[in-house]
Design an enzyme around this catalytic site. Structure first.
Site, PDB file in Angstrom:
ATOM      1  CG  HIS A   1      -5.219  -2.035   0.768  1.00  0.00           C
ATOM      2  ND1 HIS A   1      -4.930  -2.180   0.155  1.00  0.00           N
ATOM      3  CD2 HIS A   1      -4.863  -1.235   1.914  1.00  0.00           C
ATOM      4  CE1 HIS A   1      -3.737  -1.142  -0.057  1.00  0.00           C
ATOM      5  NE2 HIS A   1      -3.729  -0.648   1.406  1.00  0.00           N
TER       6      HIS A   1
ATOM      7  CB  SER B   1      -1.095   0.173   1.062  1.00  0.00           C
ATOM      8  OG  SER B   1      -1.560   1.127   0.698  1.00  0.00           O
TER       9      SER B   1
ATOM     10  CG  ASP C   1      -6.859  -3.143  -2.248  1.00  0.00           C
ATOM     11  OD1 ASP C   1      -7.464  -2.346  -1.592  1.00  0.00           O
ATOM     12  OD2 ASP C   1      -6.293  -3.728  -2.270  1.00  0.00           O
TER      13      ASP C   1
END
Length: 398
Positions: A373, A169, A342
């Site tokens: 995610h 991320s 996600d």
């Protein structure tokens, strides 16, 4: 007397509640990253790295394992966490699940970064972390200063010329920033492995992030008026709350997953409910509010660029709008690992980023439609769904 009775009752409630929880869960909720590694028999080191602008970063190292003892010359991998997270993301689920243990067992010298502002990197050579000047940074500074300084230190310490990078991320966002600003570091990266690659966020489905983006300027002004420049990491009260409310058998255990789902996407089948108290003890780990606002700016502008300081842009940048990041500079071999559920790194946004980067050599779609995610670090079956593939790819670039 009344106060003493109340305290005694509270302690009794906590004791009764904790009596229902496995001792390892209670212990793991209270241990830090170094303590967790050592508890499970893995060597662990903390290195304090001073950045070019004076921040003191706590970088964690696992140089070996019971299966592969520390030794000179091991391949080096740097793991970088996401927003509001820390090195604990790669450790807290235990030796049978977490990535740090898997890589150490496979013969890697594993380093884990902690970005400025999280619980392990909340010190500065001159500034107090209770002042606004300490928190005057977004993920631009994480990428343009913190990560290059980490890489320089790690390579000197290990005697290596280059390393492999794994980011999740915002750990990927910061990497794009580093390469955009300092393309020299392409020579120091053997391969970059992007878990839930994040840059553009046009299509985010997270209600929390959409709210922030919608009310960006109001939120920014409100935070400044309140003197709130950072997100706090969890404290002892939060840990106790997680232990009492999220343990197996707790009546509202399911509620402990709801906030996470609303941020990252729903996937009940991959939630390790037993570990929820440990997850909530380590996350969130703290961050600057400017980091979140920078993401919100990206959603509103639909441009991957530096932080928008408004009227101060001319002072900061010498132009009215923030400079755009030059993704053409990201030349090292790059591998994507993404998922269809996600809500933060959505398929459409991952596709847009893929078209912008010049050297993406592989795209791996996790073969579980519900994978979200945060499943990239906490899913029950993350090894079979993702990490086995990742390890094979890392070996191909050693």
């Amino acid at each position: 007397m009344v106060y003493s009775v109340a305290v005694a009752v509270l302690l009794l409630v906590v004791a009764v509640s904790e009596a229902q929880i496995h001792p390892d869960i209670i212990e793991d909720a209270h241990l830090d990253s170094i303590g967790l590694l050592r508890k499970y028999g893995y060597p662990a080191e903390e290195h304090i790295i001073e950045t070019d602008d004076g921040y003191l970063l706590g970088v964690h190292r696992c140089p070996g394992s019971p299966l592969s003892p520390p030794a000179p010359g091991k391949p080096v991998v740097l793991l970088q966490h996401g927003m509001l997270s820390s090195s604990a993301d790669y450790i807290l689920m235990g030796p049978d699940t977490s990535l740090a243990y898997m890589l150490a067992d496979a013969g890697y010298d594993v380093w884990m970064g902690n970005a400025r502002g999280n619980r392990y990197s909340r010190r500065h050579r001159f500034r107090s972390n209770t002042t606004q000047t300490f928190w005057d940074f977004s993920w631009h500074e994480v990428g343009s200063i913190d990560i290059p300084n980490m890489i320089d230190y790690i390579l000197v310490r290990t005697g290596q010329q280059s390393l492999q990078y794994v980011g999740h991320s915002q750990g990927t966002t910061a990497y794009w920033v580093m390469m955009s600003q300092h393309p020299y570091y392409n020579r120091r990266i053997k391969s970059m492995h992007a878990l839930a690659p994040a840059a553009y966020m046009h299509n985010t489905r997270s209600p929390y992030v959409l709210f922030l983006a919608t009310f960006l300027y109001t939120t920014d002004l409100m935070l400044q008026m309140m003197g709130t420049w950072w997100f706090e990491p969890t404290n002892e009260m939060d840990i106790q709350g997680g232990l009492q409310n999220c343990h197996d058998g707790a009546p509202f255990q399911d509620m402990c997953s709801i906030n996470t789902f609303l941020i990252a996407g729903f996937n009940t089948e991959e939630v390790n409910s037993t570990m929820l108290p440990v997850i909530h003890a380590h996350s969130p780990a703290g961050a600057s509010t400017m980091q979140m606002i920078h993401h919100a700016q990206t959603i509103r502008s639909r441009i991957f660029r530096q932080y928008d300081h408004g009227p101060m842009n001319m002072v900061r940048y010498g132009q009215l709008t923030p400079p755009v990041y030059n993704l053409a500079n990201v030349q090292a071999p790059t591998l994507f690992y993404h998922s269809t559920n996600d809500w933060l790194a959505t398929p459409a946004d991952v596709e847009l980023l893929y078209r912008e980067l010049p050297n993406v050599v592989k795209r791996y779609l996790v073969p579980l439609p519900a994978f979200n995610h945060l499943d990239f670090v906490w899913a029950i079956n993350v090894r079979s769904l993702l990490y086995n593939e990742l390890l094979a790819d890392l070996r191909a670039y050693v």
